[in-house]
Design a protein around this motif. Structure first.
Motif, short mmCIF file in Angstrom:
data_model
loop_
_atom_site.label_atom_id
_atom_site.label_comp_id
_atom_site.label_asym_id
_atom_site.label_seq_id
_atom_site.Cartn_x
_atom_site.Cartn_y
_atom_site.Cartn_z
N ALA A 64 0.84 -1.20 0.00
CA ALA A 64 0.00 0.00 0.00
C ALA A 64 0.88 1.25 0.00
O ALA A 64 0.58 2.24 -0.69
CB ALA A 64 -0.93 0.00 1.20
N LYS A 65 1.96 1.21 0.77
CA LYS A 65 2.89 2.34 0.83
C LYS A 65 3.58 2.55 -0.52
O LYS A 65 3.68 3.68 -1.02
CB LYS A 65 3.93 2.10 1.92
CG LYS A 65 5.00 3.17 2.03
CD LYS A 65 5.97 2.88 3.15
CE LYS A 65 6.84 1.65 2.85
NZ LYS A 65 7.89 1.45 3.88
N TYR A 66 4.05 1.45 -1.12
CA TYR A 66 4.74 1.55 -2.40
C TYR A 66 3.80 2.02 -3.52
O TYR A 66 4.19 2.82 -4.38
CB TYR A 66 5.35 0.20 -2.78
CG TYR A 66 6.36 -0.33 -1.78
CD1 TYR A 66 7.22 0.54 -1.11
CD2 TYR A 66 6.45 -1.69 -1.51
CE1 TYR A 66 8.15 0.06 -0.19
CE2 TYR A 66 7.37 -2.18 -0.60
CZ TYR A 66 8.22 -1.30 0.06
OH TYR A 66 9.13 -1.78 0.97
N THR A 67 2.57 1.55 -3.49
CA THR A 67 1.60 1.96 -4.50
C THR A 67 1.32 3.45 -4.39
O THR A 67 1.18 4.15 -5.40
CB THR A 67 0.28 1.17 -4.34
OG1 THR A 67 0.55 -0.23 -4.49
CG2 THR A 67 -0.74 1.59 -5.37
N ARG A 71 1.86 6.07 -7.39
CA ARG A 71 0.73 6.89 -7.84
C ARG A 71 1.07 8.38 -7.80
O ARG A 71 0.83 9.11 -8.76
CB ARG A 71 -0.49 6.60 -6.97
CG ARG A 71 -1.75 7.38 -7.39
CD ARG A 71 -2.90 7.12 -6.44
NE ARG A 71 -3.31 5.73 -6.46
CZ ARG A 71 -4.11 5.20 -7.38
NH1 ARG A 71 -4.59 5.97 -8.35
NH2 ARG A 71 -4.44 3.93 -7.32
N LYS A 72 1.63 8.82 -6.69
CA LYS A 72 1.95 10.24 -6.54
C LYS A 72 3.00 10.68 -7.56
O LYS A 72 2.87 11.75 -8.17
CB LYS A 72 2.44 10.52 -5.12
CG LYS A 72 2.83 11.99 -4.91
CD LYS A 72 3.16 12.28 -3.46
CE LYS A 72 3.72 13.70 -3.30
NZ LYS A 72 2.86 14.73 -3.91
N THR A 73 4.02 9.87 -7.75
CA THR A 73 5.10 10.24 -8.68
C THR A 73 4.56 10.43 -10.10
O THR A 73 4.86 11.43 -10.77
CB THR A 73 6.21 9.17 -8.68
OG1 THR A 73 6.70 9.00 -7.36
CG2 THR A 73 7.36 9.58 -9.58
N PHE A 74 3.73 9.49 -10.55
CA PHE A 74 3.22 9.58 -11.92
C PHE A 74 2.16 10.66 -12.06
O PHE A 74 2.13 11.39 -13.06
CB PHE A 74 2.70 8.22 -12.39
CG PHE A 74 3.77 7.36 -12.99
CD1 PHE A 74 4.04 7.41 -14.35
CD2 PHE A 74 4.54 6.52 -12.20
CE1 PHE A 74 5.05 6.64 -14.91
CE2 PHE A 74 5.55 5.74 -12.75
CZ PHE A 74 5.81 5.80 -14.11
N GLN A 195 12.01 6.54 -13.75
CA GLN A 195 13.28 6.54 -13.03
C GLN A 195 13.12 7.16 -11.64
O GLN A 195 13.65 6.64 -10.65
CB GLN A 195 14.34 7.30 -13.83
CG GLN A 195 15.73 7.32 -13.20
CD GLN A 195 16.37 5.94 -13.14
OE1 GLN A 195 16.05 5.06 -13.93
NE2 GLN A 195 17.29 5.74 -12.20
N LEU A 196 12.38 8.27 -11.56
CA LEU A 196 12.12 8.90 -10.26
C LEU A 196 11.35 7.95 -9.34
O LEU A 196 11.62 7.87 -8.14
CB LEU A 196 11.33 10.19 -10.44
CG LEU A 196 12.04 11.38 -11.10
CD1 LEU A 196 11.12 12.60 -11.10
CD2 LEU A 196 13.34 11.71 -10.39
N ALA A 197 10.38 7.23 -9.93
CA ALA A 197 9.60 6.27 -9.14
C ALA A 197 10.50 5.16 -8.61
O ALA A 197 10.37 4.74 -7.45
CB ALA A 197 8.47 5.70 -9.99
#
Length: 361
Positions: A64-67, A71-74, A195-197
């Protein structure tokens, strides 16, 4: 009799206490070491006109944390690099293209970093050109609306406004020196975001699994069991994988192909990747996959190589001071020697990875 009852009560209490202690230990251990699972999610609401998939092995809580990070990065970068829409309290690519000739525009550091990388890639090879926005807009309109190619007169006029020297950057401010200049970061923004993700997920503790951003595959770490990653590369004329690339190392693969976005006019196919030298769709190859550590660079290089012959592409890669490998797919009648062949295609690879690329049976 009373004595036996006391012993029985003591035994019952002891057993209950033992069960309680075991429960506490079990709960504590499982809370500290939550169960890892193979988990997968595909996000369809984060922009870039493509689904974004995350696959990894971790606990549900960590997933859940990784998702959330993904999500925020994209979502943030979709707004940042959007050339078609403005957003409240944000200077983005749309802002630049509409206002940067009139006055300098202050951009955030993430945007500037991507822009600087794009300009560096363009300085190294002019087949990658972010200043061809006016030209790409013509072809975008043809593909999405009219289904008729732009006239040669329109193309030649747009070519006049392709010039890397028309961008002026001072710190975090950007200004255009040509009123008709329009930037297009579509050939690098998604790879840069992936790459940022990756970096954010690695920092958060995720070192296994992968991101698949519509053909931009980013491996987040080596496989835990020590086996190789096996990544399929799509056939130009079907949804099936044509070849497979095998690697143990965490790397990035980005594919550019003429089958991704195109339209047909009078039985001729016009793909979305435009050669900035001619103003028309590039047609030397059917697809090219670039393999290197940085997804942003891989994204830019896949477009660069798509606009070059295989021979010139190999020669260009040999001049780079970092490791980049590539896989080209061309039609069977192309005048180029190949590593692998099928009924319809030839597959060419850089020498270093020729033993890692196999046909999919």
């Amino acid at each position: 009799m009373q004595k036996n009852k006391s012993i029985t009560s003591w035994l019952v209490l002891s057993i209950c206490f033992l069960i309680f202690i075991c429960s506490v230990i079990f709960y504590t251990q499982n809370k500290a070491n939550p169960k890892s699972e193979d988990l997968n999610i595909t996000l369809t609401d984060v922009g870039f006109d493509t689904p974004i998939t995350l696959n990894c092995t971790c606990s549900q809580a960590d997933f859940a944390k990784y998702t959330k990070i993904l999500r925020k990065t994209f979502k943030d970068n979709n707004k940042r690099f959007d050339q078609y829409h403005a957003y409240k309290n944000m200077n983005n690519l749309y802002t630049l293209n509409h206002e940067a000739y009139d006055h300098p525009i202050e951009m955030d550091t993430t945007f500037i970093n991507c822009l600087q990388l794009a300009l560096k890639m363009q300085a190294e090879n002019s087949q990658f050109d972010i200043t061809q926005g006016a030209l790409l807009n013509l072809w975008h309109d043809a593909r999405e609306n009219t289904q008729i190619p732009p006239s040669d007169e329109q193309i030649q006029e747009a070519l006049k406004h392709i010039d890397i020297n028309s961008i002026q950057i001072d710190g975090n401010t950007v200004r255009y020196l040509d009123s008709e200049l329009s930037l297009d970061l579509g050939a690098i923004a998604k790879g840069y975001t992936a790459q940022l993700a990756k970096e954010a997920l690695n920092k958060a503790g995720l070192t296994n699994g992968y991101i698949n951003a519509g053909g931009n595959v980013v491996l987040l770490g080596e496989k835990k069991d020590g086996s190789n990653w096996k990544i399929g590369i799509q056939s130009p004329d079907s949804n099936d994988a044509l070849v497979q690339y095998s690697t143990k190392k965490a790397t990035c693969l980005v594919t550019s192909g003429d089958y991704q976005r195109y339209f047909t006019y009078k039985n001729k196919k016009y793909s979305h990747i435009i050669d900035p030298q001619t103003g028309y769709p590039a047609n030397d190859v059917r697809s090219v996959t670039v393999i290197t550590k940085d997804s942003g660079k891989a994204d830019a290089l896949s477009t660069t190589l798509f606009c070059m012959s295989v021979k010139d592409g190999k020669k260009y890669l040999s001049t780079l001071d970092y490791d980049v490998q590539a896989i080209w797919i061309v039609d069977k009648d192309s005048d180029v020697s190949s590593n692998l062949k099928t009924k319809n295609y030839k597959i060419i690879t850089t020498d270093k990875i020729k033993n890692r690329v196999t046909l999919v049976k």
